[in-house]
Design a protein around this motif. Structure first.
Motif, PDB file in Angstrom:
ATOM      1  N   ASN A 172    -102.735-107.332 -84.410  1.00  0.00           N
ATOM      2  CA  ASN A 172    -101.804-108.239 -85.091  1.00  0.00           C
ATOM      3  C   ASN A 172    -100.512-108.388 -84.295  1.00  0.00           C
ATOM      4  N   THR A 173     -99.998-107.268 -83.769  1.00  0.00           N
ATOM      5  CA  THR A 173     -98.783-107.334 -82.948  1.00  0.00           C
ATOM      6  C   THR A 173     -99.042-108.099 -81.657  1.00  0.00           C
ATOM      7  N   ALA A 174    -100.211-107.868 -81.037  1.00  0.00           N
ATOM      8  CA  ALA A 174    -100.540-108.582 -79.801  1.00  0.00           C
ATOM      9  C   ALA A 174    -100.627-110.086 -80.036  1.00  0.00           C
ATOM     10  N   LEU A 175    -101.160-110.486 -81.190  1.00  0.00           N
ATOM     11  CA  LEU A 175    -101.227-111.918 -81.515  1.00  0.00           C
ATOM     12  C   LEU A 175     -99.823-112.508 -81.633  1.00  0.00           C
ATOM     13  N   GLN A 176     -98.934-111.785 -82.271  1.00  0.00           N
ATOM     14  CA  GLN A 176     -97.554-112.263 -82.390  1.00  0.00           C
ATOM     15  C   GLN A 176     -96.877-112.332 -81.023  1.00  0.00           C
ATOM     16  N   ARG A 177     -97.194-111.378 -80.140  1.00  0.00           N
ATOM     17  CA  ARG A 177     -96.611-111.395 -78.798  1.00  0.00           C
ATOM     18  C   ARG A 177     -97.082-112.618 -78.010  1.00  0.00           C
ATOM     19  N   VAL A 178     -98.327-113.034 -78.202  1.00  0.00           N
ATOM     20  CA  VAL A 178     -98.816-114.237 -77.533  1.00  0.00           C
ATOM     21  C   VAL A 178     -98.001-115.445 -77.962  1.00  0.00           C
ATOM     22  N   THR A 179     -97.734-115.548 -79.258  1.00  0.00           N
ATOM     23  CA  THR A 179     -96.943-116.675 -79.761  1.00  0.00           C
ATOM     24  C   THR A 179     -95.521-116.651 -79.212  1.00  0.00           C
ATOM     25  N   VAL A 180     -94.913-115.479 -79.237  1.00  0.00           N
ATOM     26  CA  VAL A 180     -93.521-115.359 -78.788  1.00  0.00           C
ATOM     27  C   VAL A 180     -93.415-115.609 -77.286  1.00  0.00           C
ATOM     28  N   THR A 181     -94.307-115.022 -76.493  1.00  0.00           N
ATOM     29  CA  THR A 181     -94.225-115.210 -75.044  1.00  0.00           C
ATOM     30  C   THR A 181     -94.572-116.647 -74.649  1.00  0.00           C
TER      31      THR A 181
END
Length: 457
Positions: free
Chosen positions: A384-393
């Motif tokens: 879930n955190t990795a998915l959010q990091r994809v969006t943010v980056t």
């Protein structure tokens, strides 16, 4: 007396045992798609041109070549033979004998101990058969324990398979990340080399200062250092990929990320926990081991019970004195009951040892179940955190590209210094690398989540 001989069905060692809705030992052998993938692997080993490789193809090649897969299969076959060895105690024991004796006729043995004290010159042949009638469940529980251990070894083989799949995915995404970083570094070197050429020309025309050229050259040197590090990391990642694919020589692959990694995560971790408890082969293995230990404990306790065997013998003595052998043929049947009375408390100690081992096996199963629950929750949170990091980056990269375009325009118009442009270039490079890393890390997070829940394809 009528002897009841029980019929037992042989356990056939097959490569598949059901774990919930999954196959327990899925081997990459028969399908034509797998053969096509292995042909691609052979091409990558022998061709100078790079061959495209997806994650699924890498998994298939690793499952076909990695020796850990074959080790798990062989250990399962070993345990199947243990089942046959244990079950042999319930089947008839048939022996043939040929005996010839040259003796001082009718002499007596005066020392030592033999079955008969009188020596007779004779030659004979015959067969003996022994059949277990009952030992009150001792042998049957040993057979059941061996069968359960065989299922545990099959589960271990499936666990090894999933370990290889996860290791392949991890190295694959690490290589994808290194490949993307190298591509960003190469693009950065190209862009900064172009800027150095432009600033050098403007400096020669006295339109830019030597300070601008110095800044541009420093930035280019930094980009080249980044490229060197990226190339080294990419080569090391490829070496690790070759190892997990089962190759002892370099191969020529170009990795393809495949489908969009922004696949939705399951919103409820509870369903994932239920799937993990049902499907994890390592947990299944410990559960089979626990049941096998209980069966073995019961068998050890049953050693204290009597054992009843049927015995039979038949044969012929064509050579011998008629005084002692009135007929050529002989035969007899009988039943023997063996009752353990005292053996220095060995049976009771073995029974207690087996009971403690069964309890320890149950505790190991409980401990792994707790670890599975923790690992599934952690894997879901990480994904879930990795998915959010994809969006943010991704948003960061868009903004960094926009800032770089504006900085380049301002610098070309003479509205800003090269320091501002250098800062924008650095931010854009970092954002591109962060976005590439985030996407590959999310791909591996999904693979790890599938591994933790036992739902590897």
């Amino acid at each position: 007396m009528i002897l009841k001989l029980r019929t037992f069905t042989l356990l056939l060692l097959t490569p598949c045992v059901s774990w919930g809705q999954q196959s327990s030992l899925r081997l990459p052998n028969a399908p034509s798609a797998s053969r096509a993938v292995l042909a691609v692997a052979q091409s990558a080993s022998t061709s100078d041109a790079p061959v495209l490789l997806t994650r699924q193809q890498a998994e298939t090649i690793a499952l076909a070549n990695n020796p850990r897969i074959h080790i798990g299969q062989l250990l399962a076959k070993v345990q199947h033979q243990v089942v046959r060895e244990t079950r042999s105690s319930e089947l008839p024991d048939l022996n043939g004998n040929l005996t010839a004796v040259q003796a001082e006729e009718a002499s007596r043995i005066s020392a030592g101990g033999l079955t008969a004290s009188r020596l007779l010159q004779h030659a004979g042949m015959g067969v003996q058969v022994s059949q277990l009638i009952t030992d009150f469940g001792h042998t049957q529980n040993l057979v059941d324990s061996a069968k359960l251990n065989e299922k545990a070894r099959l589960a271990d083989a499936e666990a090894s398979r999933e370990d290889i799949v996860l290791a392949t995915d991890e190295v694959f995404y690490q290589t994808i990340e290194a490949q993307a970083t190298l591509k960003v570094a190469e693009q950065t070197v190209s862009a900064r080399q172009t800027l150095v050429d432009q600033v050098s020309a403007l400096t020669s025309a006295k339109l830019k200062s030597d300070l601008d050229l110095s800044f541009a050259q420093v930035n280019l040197s930094q980009a080249k250092l980044l490229q060197l590090d990226a190339q080294n990391n990419f080569d090391a990642a490829k070496a690790s990929l070759d190892a997990v694919l089962g190759y002892d020589h370099p191969t020529n692959y170009t990795l393809v990320a495949g489908t969009d990694p922004l696949a939705a995560l399951p919103p409820d971790v509870g369903t994932l926990l239920a799937a993990a408890i049902q499907n994890r082969p390592d947990l299944q293995s410990l559960q089979w081991n626990e049941q096998a230990a209980r069966k073995y404990s019961r068998a050890q306790h049953e050693q204290l019970l009597p054992t009843i065997n049927a015995l039979g013998t038949v044969g012929k003595t064509p050579v011998g004195s008629s005084q002692y052998f009135p007929t050529d043929w002989y035969g007899a049947v009988g039943v023997n009951m063996s009752i353990p009375i005292f053996n220095g408390f060995r049976y009771s100690a073995e029974a207690s040892q087996a009971s403690y081992e069964a309890k320890a096996a149950a505790e190991r199963t409980h401990d792994l179940r707790d670890q599975v629950v923790r690992d599934v929750r952690t894997a879901w949170l990480n994904a879930n955190t990795a998915l959010q990091r994809v969006t943010v980056t991704g948003e960061l990269l868009r903004q960094a590209n926009l800032a770089l375009n504006l900085a380049q325009t301002r610098y070309q118009l003479g509205l800003s210094s090269i320091v501002e442009l250098s800062q924008a270039q650095l931010q854009q490079t970092q954002a591109a690398i962060s976005n590439a890393n985030a996407r590959s890390q999310y791909g591996f997070a999904l693979s790890n989540l599938r591994f933790q829940t036992g739902t590897q394809p």
